[in-house]
Design a protein around this motif. Sequence first.
Motif, PDB file in Angstrom:
ATOM      1  N   LEU A  95       0.831  -1.213   0.000  1.00 44.16           N
ATOM      2  CA  LEU A  95       0.000   0.000   0.000  1.00 44.16           C
ATOM      3  C   LEU A  95       0.864   1.261   0.000  1.00 44.16           C
ATOM      4  O   LEU A  95       0.574   2.227  -0.710  1.00 44.16           O
ATOM      5  N   THR A  96       1.941   1.230   0.780  1.00 45.60           N
ATOM      6  CA  THR A  96       2.841   2.393   0.815  1.00 45.60           C
ATOM      7  C   THR A  96       3.472   2.616  -0.560  1.00 45.60           C
ATOM      8  O   THR A  96       3.573   3.751  -1.044  1.00 45.60           O
ATOM      9  N   LEU A  97       3.885   1.509  -1.169  1.00 47.75           N
ATOM     10  CA  LEU A  97       4.510   1.610  -2.501  1.00 47.75           C
ATOM     11  C   LEU A  97       3.531   2.202  -3.509  1.00 47.75           C
ATOM     12  O   LEU A  97       3.874   3.142  -4.247  1.00 47.75           O
ATOM     13  N   ILE A  98       2.311   1.655  -3.509  1.00 47.70           N
ATOM     14  CA  ILE A  98       1.298   2.149  -4.456  1.00 47.70           C
ATOM     15  C   ILE A  98       1.011   3.632  -4.177  1.00 47.70           C
ATOM     16  O   ILE A  98       0.949   4.447  -5.098  1.00 47.70           O
ATOM     17  N   ALA A  99       0.884   3.969  -2.893  1.00 48.66           N
ATOM     18  CA  ALA A  99       0.583   5.359  -2.534  1.00 48.66           C
ATOM     19  C   ALA A  99       1.695   6.291  -3.007  1.00 48.66           C
ATOM     20  O   ALA A  99       1.422   7.340  -3.608  1.00 48.66           O
ATOM     21  N   LEU A 100       2.942   5.888  -2.764  1.00 46.79           N
ATOM     22  CA  LEU A 100       4.062   6.762  -3.155  1.00 46.79           C
ATOM     23  C   LEU A 100       4.143   6.918  -4.673  1.00 46.79           C
ATOM     24  O   LEU A 100       4.310   8.036  -5.177  1.00 46.79           O
ATOM     25  N   ILE A 101       4.010   5.794  -5.386  1.00 45.69           N
ATOM     26  CA  ILE A 101       4.078   5.877  -6.853  1.00 45.69           C
ATOM     27  C   ILE A 101       2.902   6.708  -7.364  1.00 45.69           C
ATOM     28  O   ILE A 101       3.051   7.519  -8.293  1.00 45.69           O
ATOM     29  N   GLY A 102       1.738   6.543  -6.710  1.00 42.37           N
ATOM     30  CA  GLY A 102       0.564   7.343  -7.078  1.00 42.37           C
ATOM     31  C   GLY A 102       0.829   8.830  -6.893  1.00 42.37           C
ATOM     32  O   GLY A 102       0.508   9.645  -7.764  1.00 42.37           O
ATOM     33  N   VAL A 103       1.439   9.178  -5.781  1.00 41.46           N
ATOM     34  CA  VAL A 103       1.752  10.594  -5.500  1.00 41.46           C
ATOM     35  C   VAL A 103       2.756  11.120  -6.538  1.00 41.46           C
ATOM     36  O   VAL A 103       2.583  12.217  -7.091  1.00 41.46           O
ATOM     37  N   PHE A 104       3.780  10.308  -6.828  1.00 42.13           N
ATOM     38  CA  PHE A 104       4.782  10.735  -7.834  1.00 42.13           C
ATOM     39  C   PHE A 104       4.116  11.000  -9.180  1.00 42.13           C
ATOM     40  O   PHE A 104       4.365  12.013  -9.832  1.00 42.13           O
ATOM     41  N   LEU A 105       3.233  10.056  -9.578  1.00 46.50           N
ATOM     42  CA  LEU A 105       2.554  10.199 -10.874  1.00 46.50           C
ATOM     43  C   LEU A 105       1.633  11.415 -10.867  1.00 46.50           C
ATOM     44  O   LEU A 105       1.599  12.179 -11.839  1.00 46.50           O
ATOM     45  N   THR A 147       4.405  25.620  -6.566  1.00 45.38           N
ATOM     46  CA  THR A 147       4.588  24.559  -5.556  1.00 45.38           C
ATOM     47  C   THR A 147       4.743  23.205  -6.234  1.00 45.38           C
ATOM     48  O   THR A 147       5.637  22.406  -5.886  1.00 45.38           O
ATOM     49  N   ILE A 148       3.874  22.957  -7.212  1.00 45.02           N
ATOM     50  CA  ILE A 148       3.926  21.676  -7.933  1.00 45.02           C
ATOM     51  C   ILE A 148       5.279  21.543  -8.651  1.00 45.02           C
ATOM     52  O   ILE A 148       5.859  20.457  -8.725  1.00 45.02           O
ATOM     53  N   SER A 149       5.791  22.663  -9.149  1.00 48.86           N
ATOM     54  CA  SER A 149       7.099  22.634  -9.826  1.00 48.86           C
ATOM     55  C   SER A 149       8.192  22.192  -8.866  1.00 48.86           C
ATOM     56  O   SER A 149       9.054  21.375  -9.229  1.00 48.86           O
ATOM     57  N   TYR A 150       8.151  22.754  -7.642  1.00 45.11           N
ATOM     58  CA  TYR A 150       9.156  22.339  -6.647  1.00 45.11           C
ATOM     59  C   TYR A 150       9.016  20.852  -6.328  1.00 45.11           C
ATOM     60  O   TYR A 150      10.001  20.128  -6.244  1.00 45.11           O
ATOM     61  N   LEU A 151       7.745  20.437  -6.162  1.00 40.78           N
ATOM     62  CA  LEU A 151       7.506  19.030  -5.842  1.00 40.78           C
ATOM     63  C   LEU A 151       7.991  18.135  -6.988  1.00 40.78           C
ATOM     64  O   LEU A 151       8.603  17.083  -6.764  1.00 40.78           O
ATOM     65  N   PHE A 152       7.709  18.588  -8.219  1.00 34.46           N
ATOM     66  CA  PHE A 152       8.120  17.817  -9.392  1.00 34.46           C
ATOM     67  C   PHE A 152       9.653  17.675  -9.419  1.00 34.46           C
ATOM     68  O   PHE A 152      10.185  16.599  -9.711  1.00 34.46           O
ATOM     69  N   TYR A 153      10.309  18.771  -9.068  1.00 31.81           N
ATOM     70  CA  TYR A 153      11.773  18.743  -9.032  1.00 31.81           C
ATOM     71  C   TYR A 153      12.252  17.718  -7.988  1.00 31.81           C
ATOM     72  O   TYR A 153      13.161  16.935  -8.232  1.00 31.81           O
ATOM     73  N   GLY A 154      11.568  17.713  -6.829  1.00 30.08           N
ATOM     74  CA  GLY A 154      11.915  16.768  -5.770  1.00 30.08           C
ATOM     75  C   GLY A 154      11.677  15.328  -6.202  1.00 30.08           C
ATOM     76  O   GLY A 154      12.531  14.467  -6.019  1.00 30.08           O
ATOM     77  N   VAL A 155      10.509  15.114  -6.829  1.00 26.04           N
ATOM     78  CA  VAL A 155      10.148  13.754  -7.289  1.00 26.04           C
ATOM     79  C   VAL A 155      11.194  13.238  -8.274  1.00 26.04           C
ATOM     80  O   VAL A 155      11.533  12.057  -8.267  1.00 26.04           O
ATOM     81  N   ASN A 156      11.722  14.140  -9.092  1.00 21.24           N
ATOM     82  CA  ASN A 156      12.742  13.752 -10.078  1.00 21.24           C
ATOM     83  C   ASN A 156      13.971  13.145  -9.444  1.00 21.24           C
ATOM     84  O   ASN A 156      14.727  12.434 -10.093  1.00 21.24           O
TER      85      ASN A 156
END
Lengths: 273, 319
Positions: A175-185, A212-221
Amino acid sequence: MAKKQSVIKILLKRDLSSALYSWGYYLVLFASLLVSSFILKNFIEGINEEDILVSAYPLNYPLYITIIIVSIYLVIVSAISITREKEQGTLEVLFYGPVTSSSFLLSKYFKDLTLGVISLAFIALYFYLVSAITNLGFTVGLVKALIMGIFLISCVVSFGLFISTITGKIRSSILTLIALIGVFLAIQVAHGTLLGFEQESLSVPMLYLRQTISYLFYGVNWVSPFAFLSRGFDAVALGSWPLYLSNIGYCLIYSFIFVALSIYTMNKRGVKA
Amino acid sequence: MIQTVDLTKSFNGTKAVDSLNLKVEEGDIYGFLGPNGAGKTTTIMMILGLIPPTQGKIYLLGQELKPNQVEPKRRIGVVAESQYFYKEMTAREYLQFFSELYQVANAEKKINTLMEAVGLEKDQNKTLGAYSKGMQQKLAFVRALLHDPELLILDEPVANLDPTSIKQIRDLIEEQNRLGKTIFVSSHLLSEVERLCHKVGIIHQGKLLAEDTMDNIKRKLSDSIHLEIELDREAAGLESWLQGLDFVQNFSINQNQLTVNLKTDRDYRSDLSRAIYEKGWLILAMQAKEMSLEEAFLTITQHNISLLTQGEAGNHEAK
């Protein structure tokens, strides 16, 4: 140190042989190659219809998809590898003896990485055969992508192991894996969508949101292992050696950080489920 | 061999183990007793380094146990309450795997000897998924003894066994102790502990309430030692003399049967028998009616009585 290496080797041997005897691994490998064959078939049909070759690296896209499928399998396997042993209690028994968090985690890391490398060997053989049959080039780019695949799998495995150490049960790992990948996507999609709007057309709150989303996107990268996958393949497609080598370097740093974090977490949490 | 100093473990603010000071000496068979939820398994988990303590220190085989310290753990064998195996492996493969981990010399020979000792030699090629609970328990013993450990930590070692298997395991434990191994047994089977152990520690609500030899614990709990004595003739003439003995609390006489309650500050049995003989009577039989371990255990845990004197705990030297 020699004793620790020996413990890692013994754990790795047992774990790897157990994984190689499981049908799930071969099923996933077969499925990934099947999907790849389907993409190739469409591509070759396209060439026949258009009578023109449109890709410099015709095998790289199917390879990319194959590696993604194998990576998803490996991230799941590594995400449940520790929680499964916790749940079954076998982890506890190992820790009665000379096994430490670091030797255990390194054995898991190398086991999953070896599984990945064996998969890549099968994939390389498959693409070599495809190349021989279809006359599509088995290019240097493809070899580079295959080598890059090893480092990408390293990222995926170390990320999965980290998930496994922060969770206590198989169910919560998944569930954690799915949640994290979901958040990244979701962040990637939101970033792409918001970038599509003209700046002038956005209200002030939406501009803040986009920022904010841009910063998050940068982090996700830098956090998502799959971002390394696409960056790695971009580096191959661009044919840039500096980009290619720096991505390998980033993959190694990423893997090191996540394996170290996993060891730290396991030391803190103990081995009980 | 094992020493804990102010060992404490809290879960969400609740103390499962509270300032525990245990001391297990070399060569002991030490029984660690406590009702369910007393903190026995949590203590063992901390001693094995499986869960970190909230506070306190653990000394294992003379070394302070630090995270990821494996050397002392190579010298201990563990049988836990529940058995966990790789079910796809055969018993022999499983033991070979652990032999490699512990770098056991002459592993094949040792596996054969130990499997024979627990009566599993015919089942060694069965997969562990097909093993019954009793067989699993015995196999866990074999695994624990493979590397010839100096210290055996046993958590409910005979919990799933039938009487024959219990005897096999008890014999094995006693034999290992005769060979010089120290044994730490946690169990709620008091009869087994009473048969096996030299010394016991009693834990209740995370606190150690008693730690001593069984005789001393029983003596501390009773305010007198009850003796039933059979004399060679009627004991009527002894009455006034017995009243004058300061270590006799009270007595009763029924023909040649004498019942005496003695003070517990030391063992007065030899004083009494010598004095009776000097008075001209012969003792044909003398039986001390002792408190059982079960009675002692219930008295301590139900009334939360601590038999530890202040300062007794925590003043041990690391062993």
